[in-house]
Design a protein around this motif. Structure first.
Motif, PDB file in Angstrom:
ATOM      1  N   CYS A  94      33.660  -3.446 -35.081  1.00 19.64           N
ATOM      2  CA  CYS A  94      32.889  -2.029 -35.316  1.00 19.64           C
ATOM      3  C   CYS A  94      32.178  -2.196 -36.568  1.00 19.64           C
ATOM      4  N   LEU A  95      31.005  -1.668 -36.634  1.00 15.69           N
ATOM      5  CA  LEU A  95      30.145  -1.510 -37.875  1.00 15.69           C
ATOM      6  C   LEU A  95      30.423  -0.512 -38.656  1.00 15.69           C
ATOM      7  N   VAL A  96      30.305  -0.580 -39.993  1.00 18.31           N
ATOM      8  CA  VAL A  96      30.507   0.424 -41.096  1.00 18.31           C
ATOM      9  C   VAL A  96      29.388   0.562 -42.093  1.00 18.31           C
ATOM     10  N   TYR A 121      30.333   3.390 -37.566  1.00 24.53           N
ATOM     11  CA  TYR A 121      30.854   4.395 -38.383  1.00 24.53           C
ATOM     12  C   TYR A 121      29.926   4.519 -39.632  1.00 24.53           C
ATOM     13  N   ASP A 122      28.964   5.618 -39.475  1.00 26.09           N
ATOM     14  CA  ASP A 122      28.211   5.728 -40.799  1.00 26.09           C
ATOM     15  C   ASP A 122      28.861   7.173 -41.689  1.00 26.09           C
ATOM     16  N   PHE A 123      29.239   6.313 -42.713  1.00 25.93           N
ATOM     17  CA  PHE A 123      29.759   7.245 -43.771  1.00 25.93           C
ATOM     18  C   PHE A 123      29.204   7.692 -44.917  1.00 25.93           C
ATOM     19  N   ALA A 142      40.491   3.057 -40.788  1.00 30.47           N
ATOM     20  CA  ALA A 142      41.787   2.905 -40.184  1.00 30.47           C
ATOM     21  C   ALA A 142      41.801   3.616 -38.843  1.00 30.47           C
ATOM     22  N   ASP A 143      41.668   5.100 -39.295  1.00 26.17           N
ATOM     23  CA  ASP A 143      42.148   6.322 -38.573  1.00 26.17           C
ATOM     24  C   ASP A 143      41.063   6.470 -37.530  1.00 26.17           C
ATOM     25  N   SER A 144      39.825   5.823 -37.728  1.00 30.54           N
ATOM     26  CA  SER A 144      38.806   5.844 -36.682  1.00 30.54           C
ATOM     27  C   SER A 144      39.205   4.772 -35.913  1.00 30.54           C
ATOM     28  N   LEU A 145      39.508   3.515 -36.254  1.00 31.84           N
ATOM     29  CA  LEU A 145      39.851   2.742 -35.380  1.00 31.84           C
ATOM     30  C   LEU A 145      41.202   2.932 -34.473  1.00 31.84           C
ATOM     31  N   LYS A 146      42.225   3.770 -35.154  1.00 32.48           N
ATOM     32  CA  LYS A 146      43.272   3.893 -34.331  1.00 32.48           C
ATOM     33  C   LYS A 146      42.886   4.917 -33.126  1.00 32.48           C
ATOM     34  N   SER A 147      42.001   5.933 -33.447  1.00 37.83           N
ATOM     35  CA  SER A 147      41.877   7.101 -32.606  1.00 37.83           C
ATOM     36  C   SER A 147      40.681   6.350 -31.499  1.00 37.83           C
ATOM     37  N   PHE A 148      39.899   5.469 -31.876  1.00 37.85           N
ATOM     38  CA  PHE A 148      39.171   4.617 -30.665  1.00 37.85           C
ATOM     39  C   PHE A 148      40.102   4.105 -29.851  1.00 37.85           C
TER      40      PHE A 148
END
Length: 312
Positions: free
Chosen positions: A236-238, A273-275, A303-309
């Motif tokens: 994933c890109l962040v 994921y662009d924060f 981490a939550d984004s990765l879990k959701s994905f």
């Protein structure tokens, strides 16, 4: 007059050489997260899950939080903008750093306009700043006591290693954990933050006026790195947030950056994921780097984004 006896001379001098080597071996065995900002990257076992980037990633993504939420250990292999911009040096280092048996890894690749840019006054690859990085001269990345690193890259007296070790003086203001997280402790009084932020903003305003551009070589290397990692797990890109001042400067200087990274994520079939637009949710030590508590907060979101994905 006695004639010179070479054998006797070599026999005597060998004791001095052995003694010096023994002292260096002893002193080097105390190298730790206080030694410098890079040593621990070369003194731990090879990871299966890795974080890449520059100093924003080094300070802003906390492997221990990822480990708690995702139940696997991570290594933060982010150094700084001079040592680890995206390029062939970083790719070569990544291939040596990552455990060769990795098959189901999780890889967080942090991106910013700066670790993908070059100054047009440096046209030749042999002059890129990372050519002077330890990433470019190191071969061994997993020695418990990495004397190769100390011999090639540590420029101070080795007695400093012993005198400034964590067990003797506590953690330094910039302490590099074994998992690669750079913990920075500075005065977080609002006046101190404001002064550091104003200084960093001026530095970036100067950079904005200079001849920096998004580099095709760096973007090509980023694609190579993603391609290499995709064969070994999920990527994933962040984009890590910075203060509003610095975010505005980056958006003015590199207006095409967001679309370029989105296009790469689509072509490579990886999440992005662009924060950056959530800059107001976090606290920064200097406008550029996240304060450690905000880093933990951002890491939890990642981490939550990765879990959701993964669930989807």
């Amino acid at each position: 007059m006695n004639s010179f006896n070479m054998k006797e001379f070599l026999f005597k001098i060998s004791f001095y050489i052995i003694g010096i080597a023994a002292v260096l071996l002893f002193l080097g065995s105390y190298a730790d997260g206080n030694t410098d900002d890079n040593y621990m990257h070369f003194a731990v076992k090879k990871p299966h899950n890795i974080i890449l980037g520059d100093s924003r990633g080094a300070q802003g993504i906390v492997p221990e939080v990822l480990k708690t939420k995702l139940s696997v250990p991570f290594d933060n292999f982010s150094l700084n903008i001079g040592d680890s911009p995206y390029g062939q040096v970083y790719l070569k280092a990544l291939k040596r750093k990552l455990d060769p048996d990795t098959k189901d890894g999780i890889f967080i690749v942090t991106v910013s306009p700066w670790n993908l840019s070059l100054n047009e006054l440096i046209p030749n690859e042999e002059d890129f700043p990372e050519k002077r990085s330890p990433l470019n001269n190191m071969y061994f990345y997993d020695w418990t006591y990495n004397y190769e690193y100390l011999l090639k890259n540590y420029t101070r007296s080795w007695f400093k290693i012993y005198m400034e070790r964590e067990s003797a003086v506590g953690r330094s203001n910039t302490f590099l954990h074994k998992d690669g997280w750079m913990e920075v402790n500075v005065n977080m009084h609002k006046d101190s933050i404001a002064a550091r932020t104003a200084k960093k903003t001026r530095e970036y305003e100067v950079q904005e006026r200079k001849n920096y551009y998004l580099s095709p070589q760096r973007l090509a290397a980023l694609n190579e790195i993603i391609g290499f990692l995709r064969t070994r797990g999920r990527v994933c890109l962040v984009r890590i947030p910075t203060s509003k001042n610095l975010t505005d400067i980056e958006n003015r200087k590199f207006p095409q950056f967001k679309k370029i990274i989105q296009d790469i994520s689509h072509k490579q079939n990886v999440k992005y994921y662009d924060f950056s637009e959530d800059f107001y949710k976090y606290v920064y030590t200097d406008g550029n780097h996240m304060y450690k508590e905000s880093g933990k907060k951002l890491t939890s979101r990642i981490a939550d984004s990765l879990k959701s994905f993964r669930k989807n």
